[in-house]
Design a protein around this motif. Sequence first.
Motif, mmCIF file in Angstrom:
data_model
loop_
_atom_site.group_PDB
_atom_site.id
_atom_site.type_symbol
_atom_site.label_atom_id
_atom_site.label_comp_id
_atom_site.label_asym_id
_atom_site.label_seq_id
_atom_site.Cartn_x
_atom_site.Cartn_y
_atom_site.Cartn_z
ATOM 1 N N ALA A 52 0.815 -1.223 0.000
ATOM 2 C CA ALA A 52 0.000 0.000 0.000
ATOM 3 C C ALA A 52 0.847 1.272 0.000
ATOM 4 O O ALA A 52 0.445 2.295 -0.542
ATOM 5 N N TRP A 53 2.017 1.225 0.586
ATOM 6 C CA TRP A 53 2.769 2.447 0.849
ATOM 7 C C TRP A 53 3.765 2.903 -0.216
ATOM 8 O O TRP A 53 4.104 4.089 -0.240
ATOM 9 N N PRO A 54 4.321 2.047 -1.093
ATOM 10 C CA PRO A 54 5.378 2.533 -1.991
ATOM 11 C C PRO A 54 4.966 3.663 -2.940
ATOM 12 O O PRO A 54 5.778 4.552 -3.226
ATOM 13 N N ASP A 55 3.744 3.653 -3.428
ATOM 14 C CA ASP A 55 3.322 4.722 -4.347
ATOM 15 C C ASP A 55 3.381 6.080 -3.664
ATOM 16 O O ASP A 55 3.885 7.058 -4.227
ATOM 17 N N GLU A 56 2.887 6.129 -2.437
ATOM 18 C CA GLU A 56 2.879 7.400 -1.714
ATOM 19 C C GLU A 56 4.291 7.807 -1.286
ATOM 20 O O GLU A 56 4.650 8.984 -1.336
ATOM 21 N N ALA A 57 5.114 6.829 -0.917
ATOM 22 C CA ALA A 57 6.507 7.124 -0.557
ATOM 23 C C ALA A 57 7.270 7.658 -1.770
ATOM 24 O O ALA A 57 8.048 8.615 -1.656
ATOM 25 N N ALA A 58 7.048 7.061 -2.939
ATOM 26 C CA ALA A 58 7.721 7.529 -4.161
ATOM 27 C C ALA A 58 7.268 8.940 -4.515
ATOM 28 O O ALA A 58 8.086 9.779 -4.927
ATOM 29 N N ARG A 59 5.976 9.230 -4.350
ATOM 30 C CA ARG A 59 5.473 10.584 -4.633
ATOM 31 C C ARG A 59 6.088 11.594 -3.663
ATOM 32 O O ARG A 59 6.474 12.697 -4.064
ATOM 33 N N PHE A 60 6.192 11.223 -2.381
ATOM 34 C CA PHE A 60 6.813 12.075 -1.366
ATOM 35 C C PHE A 60 8.252 12.406 -1.778
ATOM 36 O O PHE A 60 8.668 13.569 -1.785
ATOM 37 N N CYS A 61 9.008 11.380 -2.157
ATOM 38 C CA CYS A 61 10.411 11.575 -2.560
ATOM 39 C C CYS A 61 10.512 12.389 -3.846
ATOM 40 O O CYS A 61 11.403 13.234 -3.974
ATOM 41 N N MET A 62 9.607 12.158 -4.787
ATOM 42 C CA MET A 62 9.641 12.888 -6.046
ATOM 43 C C MET A 62 9.406 14.387 -5.824
ATOM 44 O O MET A 62 10.097 15.225 -6.411
ATOM 45 N N LEU A 63 8.451 14.730 -4.970
ATOM 46 C CA LEU A 63 8.176 16.137 -4.707
ATOM 47 C C LEU A 63 9.375 16.821 -4.055
ATOM 48 O O LEU A 63 9.755 17.934 -4.437
ATOM 49 N N TRP A 64 9.989 16.159 -3.063
ATOM 50 C CA TRP A 64 11.140 16.765 -2.401
ATOM 51 C C TRP A 64 12.341 16.828 -3.326
ATOM 52 O O TRP A 64 13.098 17.806 -3.315
ATOM 53 N N MET A 65 12.537 15.798 -4.143
ATOM 54 C CA MET A 65 13.634 15.826 -5.101
ATOM 55 C C MET A 65 13.467 17.007 -6.060
ATOM 56 O O MET A 65 14.401 17.761 -6.320
ATOM 57 N N THR A 66 12.264 17.219 -6.547
ATOM 58 C CA THR A 66 12.000 18.328 -7.469
ATOM 59 C C THR A 66 12.216 19.669 -6.781
ATOM 60 O O THR A 66 12.870 20.563 -7.331
ATOM 61 N N GLY A 67 11.674 19.810 -5.577
ATOM 62 C CA GLY A 67 11.812 21.069 -4.846
ATOM 63 C C GLY A 67 13.249 21.427 -4.523
ATOM 64 O O GLY A 67 13.615 22.605 -4.492
ATOM 65 N N LEU A 68 14.080 20.412 -4.305
ATOM 66 C CA LEU A 68 15.467 20.673 -3.930
ATOM 67 C C LEU A 68 16.432 20.723 -5.118
ATOM 68 O O LEU A 68 17.503 21.292 -5.009
ATOM 69 N N MET A 69 16.051 20.122 -6.242
ATOM 70 C CA MET A 69 16.939 20.106 -7.415
ATOM 71 C C MET A 69 16.622 21.240 -8.403
ATOM 72 O O MET A 69 17.518 21.696 -9.117
ATOM 73 N N ALA A 70 15.383 21.687 -8.471
ATOM 74 C CA ALA A 70 15.007 22.731 -9.433
ATOM 75 C C ALA A 70 15.811 24.024 -9.245
ATOM 76 O O ALA A 70 16.214 24.638 -10.246
ATOM 77 N N PRO A 71 16.084 24.472 -7.999
ATOM 78 C CA PRO A 71 16.889 25.699 -7.867
ATOM 79 C C PRO A 71 18.293 25.570 -8.468
ATOM 80 O O PRO A 71 18.813 26.524 -9.039
ATOM 81 N N THR A 72 18.898 24.389 -8.368
ATOM 82 C CA THR A 72 20.210 24.182 -8.978
ATOM 83 C C THR A 72 20.115 24.289 -10.493
ATOM 84 O O THR A 72 20.955 24.926 -11.144
ATOM 85 N N ALA A 73 19.086 23.666 -11.067
ATOM 86 C CA ALA A 73 18.894 23.740 -12.517
ATOM 87 C C ALA A 73 18.677 25.193 -12.953
ATOM 88 O O ALA A 73 19.215 25.634 -13.978
ATOM 89 N N PHE A 74 17.918 25.951 -12.174
ATOM 90 C CA PHE A 74 17.659 27.356 -12.485
ATOM 91 C C PHE A 74 18.959 28.154 -12.439
ATOM 92 O O PHE A 74 19.266 28.936 -13.344
#
Length: 197
Positions: A52-74
């Motif tokens: 039950a939990w991996p989909d939500e855990a992956a979404r959690f990690c994806m959001l944080w990865m995006t939030g923390l990596m996008a400023p570097t790309a910018f």
Amino acid sequence: MSLLHAVIRPLSWINEHLLRAGRAVGILAIGVMVAVTIAQVVARYGLNSALAWPDEAARFCMLWMTGLMAPTAFRRGGFVAIDMIPAMLPATLARILNLLLLGLSLLVLVVAVQIGWREVTGLGGRFASASLFIPTSVDFSTWYRVPRAWMMASIPVGLVLMISVNVELILRTLADLAGVRDLPPIEGLDPGLRGAE
């Protein structure tokens, strides 16, 4: 000109260190996301019993990865851009256009932070995740359901980092227009953007 140096140097140092830490956490988030996705595939197709939990855990990690990596790309000029018009303009006009676009981006980011904060503190942020729990005891006898606000906090955190980067890029563009040189380089900057440093 010394004023621009005095502001850009510490801001560049702060951004470099914050973004380096963000990249490290982002890489960890990618690793966790891949691991839980593989675990779900094995459980679903190998063991015929989906978790039950991996989909939500992956979404959690994806959001944080995006939030923390996008400023570097910018900061490094890694976002998709149409650079045909600035390439056709004289260097000074191209820098002025870049400055105007960065100013517009700053306005959008400030509004976006307010929207992101409402996501964290609003109605959606008050709910807990459906299947994501963390242990609250050493023997795993008690568990805490992860609030959605923890996941949504990636939005304002990433946007605040992008605002800091945006301000640095605006100051660097102003320094470039004023003829200020010997600013600290941006690590990993796209070679096509060296003139915008």
